[in-house]
Motif scaffolding. Structure first.
Motif, short mmCIF file in Angstrom:
data_model
loop_
_atom_site.label_atom_id
_atom_site.label_comp_id
_atom_site.label_asym_id
_atom_site.label_seq_id
_atom_site.Cartn_x
_atom_site.Cartn_y
_atom_site.Cartn_z
N THR A 222 24.11 -33.66 8.41
CA THR A 222 24.11 -35.11 8.58
C THR A 222 25.50 -35.64 8.92
N ASP A 223 26.53 -34.89 8.56
CA ASP A 223 27.89 -35.36 8.89
C ASP A 223 28.27 -35.00 10.32
N GLY A 224 27.33 -34.42 11.08
CA GLY A 224 27.59 -34.13 12.48
C GLY A 224 28.07 -32.72 12.73
N ALA A 225 28.29 -31.95 11.66
CA ALA A 225 28.78 -30.58 11.84
C ALA A 225 27.62 -29.65 12.17
N SER A 226 27.89 -28.69 13.09
CA SER A 226 26.87 -27.69 13.44
C SER A 226 27.41 -26.31 13.07
N ILE A 227 26.52 -25.49 12.55
CA ILE A 227 26.96 -24.17 12.06
C ILE A 227 26.09 -23.09 12.67
N LEU A 228 26.76 -22.07 13.23
CA LEU A 228 26.06 -20.90 13.76
C LEU A 228 26.19 -19.78 12.73
N ARG A 229 25.09 -19.06 12.53
CA ARG A 229 25.12 -18.01 11.49
C ARG A 229 24.43 -16.74 12.00
N ALA A 230 24.90 -15.63 11.42
CA ALA A 230 24.23 -14.35 11.67
C ALA A 230 24.07 -13.63 10.33
N LYS A 231 22.90 -12.99 10.16
CA LYS A 231 22.62 -12.30 8.88
C LYS A 231 22.57 -10.80 9.14
N LYS A 232 23.22 -10.05 8.27
CA LYS A 232 23.24 -8.59 8.44
C LYS A 232 23.04 -7.91 7.08
N SER A 233 22.06 -6.99 7.00
CA SER A 233 21.80 -6.25 5.75
C SER A 233 22.55 -4.92 5.78
N TYR A 234 22.96 -4.49 4.64
CA TYR A 234 23.62 -3.16 4.56
C TYR A 234 23.39 -2.58 3.17
#
Lengths: 589, 138
Positions: A222-234
């Motif tokens: 809502t504050d206008g920030a955008s976040i890109l994420r990647a998930k990795k299992s190990y």
């Protein structure tokens, strides 16, 4: 005193139109602001309502203008005064309206066109497409880096140490990948084990657990920030884990990206519909300006009425005066030049009326003097034979009484005859001077003429009377007895003018003089005609060319016609014939 | 909805244009006696909208719902299905006696951006409207 004042009705209409004009301006402002509001809120324009109102307004105004034009043409065809001047004024107003509105319209549309060309030029397109490409490249690079990072074995080894080595491992990871903003490590059950970096980029445990491995959906906060994420299992010796790598995009990246795509979309739309858009702008401009232009034309009709009204009043007053109504005055409250002209006209008519009354008085005295002279002459004429007969009788009685009886009969006969003539003369004079006021009632003209003609049936062998030119149903409000006398006198006059026989033709038509409708009766004979030198004397009392005439016949005719508010005149050609024209009011007074 | 070509719509969206569906939802109560002459009572009216577009950043179809939420679809079929359906729209309860709902969908193939949205008045070929559908509440 009769008069003509500017009617207040047209002023009310003008005031109403001014109010309508203000209302229309207000509506235009409301609608245009509504459209602007719709434009700013990216809503579909309420075109149906606007179009309907514009069409209704235009139709109403066109109807009003049509009526005015129709009235103008009708007034023109009926010869009403001031029509040509009004027509020219209307043309003048129309030219002024067009001269002012057409350049404005062209200028406005051209300005919009130029603005569109400037704002939506190929440079803008290049800038937009370039900007989008840069943004997408930047975004793609972030995605690629994130994916690469999550698969990198060195990174994975650092992550495996992170839960143990903590901050040191995170710093090594940051050195390997400076784009990375935060790292979270969760146990297989979702329990948070390690978190480092910017906390603004942290993902909630439950989302991290439920998300599939790989690239996660972009989160816009809502504050206008955008976040890109990647998930990795190990998995390592301590068990199964999963790590979430997060990259925080610059603030408002999403909004700017959306604005960029939206602007590019607008550009593409315009590129596709530029011609239609300009046409739409022109039509919309027309929707607003056309009713205003029509209203201006309607107002100019009323304004031209106001301008020509004093001139029409002056023309009408002039006509009334020409018809003999010297009591007519132009009334005006304004103080403009036309009012001064009206005042001058009124003063002139007043002076004219005084002069006319003076002339009438002089003429009256002169007429009575002439009548007295003629009457004296007519009375004196028989007095001479009477006197001579009396002297002859006296002389014979004194000088030769035996022969007296022979002279007595002839002299007395002469005296009696002359006295009878005197009696007849005085009776006719009395009748002429005491002619009663007409007792008007509707009467069929043809019947009146037929009744008058029947008295002269004994002339039928010599004179043919034609009545074909008189409508059967033509009725006039006249005194029947007086009118019969008019026709009888004219028939007698014509019969005397045609001693060897001839034809007498009656004809009647309806004519209009000014605002008054008249019945014009023509009485045409084929007699000897009247010499031009006698024209001015024909209607004079006691003027006659006949040996046995009293000279009152045509005077009586003129008097009766005048008493009926009519006019009489004649045209004559010696050797061809004479035509008398009588104009009588055709409508009931 | 007749006039709504799926292939054409997909090309439009992939071309960088937005499309919009506006649903017109009305809830009526039937009048009895002589009142039907005056028409049924309209109890509720709403115009929920759904806008769809192609998001070049995520390479997915973006669907913005009437409540402002967004959803991204990687496949066309799922996007098209959700785009042309009105889901989870709350219609107030007015009982069940004589209550019925009328729904109409108005589809705008191309959503014109300002100032081009005045074209929506003139370019009817970009807009399609379905007939009204009646849903009786039993």
């Amino acid at each position: 005193m009769k008069g003509m004042r500017r009617p207040t009705g047209s002023l009310t209409v003008l005031l109403g139109l001014v109010l309508l004009y203000i209302l229309l301006i207000a509506l235009v402002l409301v609608f245009s602001s509504r459209i602007l509001l719709d434009l700013s809120m990216n809503r579909a324009v309420a075109g149906g309502l606007i179009a309907a109102l514009a069409v209704i307004f235009s139709l109403v105004l066109l109807w009003a203008i049509g009526i005015n034009v129709f009235q103008l043409f009708r007034a023109g065809s009926s010869g009403k005064p001031g029509v040509r001047f009004k027509f020219r004024l209307m043309l003048f107003f129309l030219v002024v309206i067009l001269l002012s509105s057409i350049p404005q319209a062209v200028l406005s549309v051209n300005f919009i066109n130029t603005s569109m060309r400037t704002w939506f030029s190929s440079r803008t397109a290049d800038a937009l497409r370039g900007g989008l490409a840069v943004a997408m490249e930047y975004y793609g690079e972030k995605i690629t880096n994130l994916q690469t990072l999550s698969r990198n074995k060195f990174v994975l080894s650092l992550i495996e140490e992170a839960d143990a080595a903590g901050k040191q491992a995170w710093e090594s990871l940051r050195l390997a990948s400076p784009d990375l903003d935060c790292l979270q490590i969760f146990a297989a059950d979702g329990k948070k084990i390690f978190a480092a970096g910017n906390p603004a980029g942290f993902i909630e445990e439950e989302f991290a657990l439920s998300a599939a491995e790989g690239l996660l959906s972009r989160e816009t906060r809502t504050d206008g920030a955008s976040i890109l994420r990647a998930k990795k299992s190990y998995e390592n010796r301590r068990g199964r884990f999963f790590a979430v790598f997060s990259v925080i995009l610059p603030r408002e990246f999403d909004r700017y990206a959306e604005e960029l795509t939206s602007t590019l979309e607008t550009f593409n739309q315009l590129d596709r519909s530029r011609t239609v858009f300009l046409l739409a702008v022109t039509i919309l401009y027309g929707f607003f300006s056309f009713p205003l232009m029509l209203l201006a034309i309607l107002v100019s009709f009323l304004l031209s009425d106001e301008i020509i009204r004093p001139i029409v009043n002056l023309e009408e007053a002039t006509r009334k005066v020409a018809e003999g109504d010297f009591s007519y005055r132009i009334l005006s409250r304004s103080r403009d030049e036309l009012s001064l002209l009206a005042g001058s006209f009124n003063r002139m008519i007043s002076e004219l009326e005084k002069s006319r009354l003076k002339i009438l008085q002089t003429e009256k005295v002169a007429a009575w003097q002439e009548i007295a002279q003629r009457l004296a002459h007519e009375i004196k004429n028989p007095l001479t034979p009477i006197k001579l007969s009396a002297q002859r009788l006296l002389k014979r009685y004194r000088e030769s009484p035996g022969d007296f009886e022979r002279v007595l009969d002839s002299s007395v006969d002469s005296i009696i005859r002359e006295v009878d003539n005197l009696d007849k003369l005085l009776t006719e004079f009395r009748n002429f001077s005491r002619l009663p006021a007409p007792q008007k009632k509707p009467a069929l003209l043809k019947t009146l003429i037929q009744e008058a003609a029947s008295t002269y049936a004994h002339l039928a062998e010599k004179i043919t009377i034609h009545l074909e030119g008189i409508p059967e149903d033509l009725s006039l409000s006249v005194d029947p007895a007086q009118m019969r006398q008019v026709f009888a006198n004219l028939i007698t006059n014509a019969a005397d003018a045609m001693p060897g026989g001839g034809s007498l033709r009656f004809r009647a038509d309806l004519v209009k003089k000014g605002d008054t409708k008249y019945c014009r009766i023509q009485v045409e004979d084929t007699g000897e005609g009247i010499g031009r030198e006698r024209f001015s004397q024909v209607f004079n009392p006691y003027y006659t060319t006949k040996s046995n005439g009293t000279g009152l016949g045509l005077s009586v005719v003129e008097r009766i016609v005048f008493d009926h508010k009519g006019q009489i005149w004649f045209e004559s050609e010696p050797g061809v014939g004479t035509t008398f024209f009588i104009d009588l009011p055709a409508e009931n007074p | 909805m007749s006039g709504l070509e799926e292939t054409d719509l997909r090309q439009h969206i992939l071309g960088g244009f937005r499309s919009r569906i506006q649903f017109r939802v009305r809830v009526y109560r039937e009048n009895s006696g002589i009142l039907p002459l005056l028409g049924d009572d309209m109890l509720f009216e709403a115009h929920p909208e759904q806008t769809g577009r192609w998001d070049p950043f995520s390479s997915s179809y973006e669907l913005r719902f009437h409540d402002g939420s967004r959803r991204y679809f990687s496949g066309w079929e799922a996007f098209y299905r959700d785009f042309t359906e009105l889901r989870n729209f709350p219609v107030p309860e007015f009982g069940s006696s004589g209550i019925y709902i009328l729904v109409q969908a108005r589809f705008q193939k191309m959503v014109f951006n300002p100032p081009l949205n005045i074209l929506s008045v003139f370019l009817n070929r970009y807009a399609v409207a379905s007939p009204w559908f009646r849903l009786d509440r039993e």
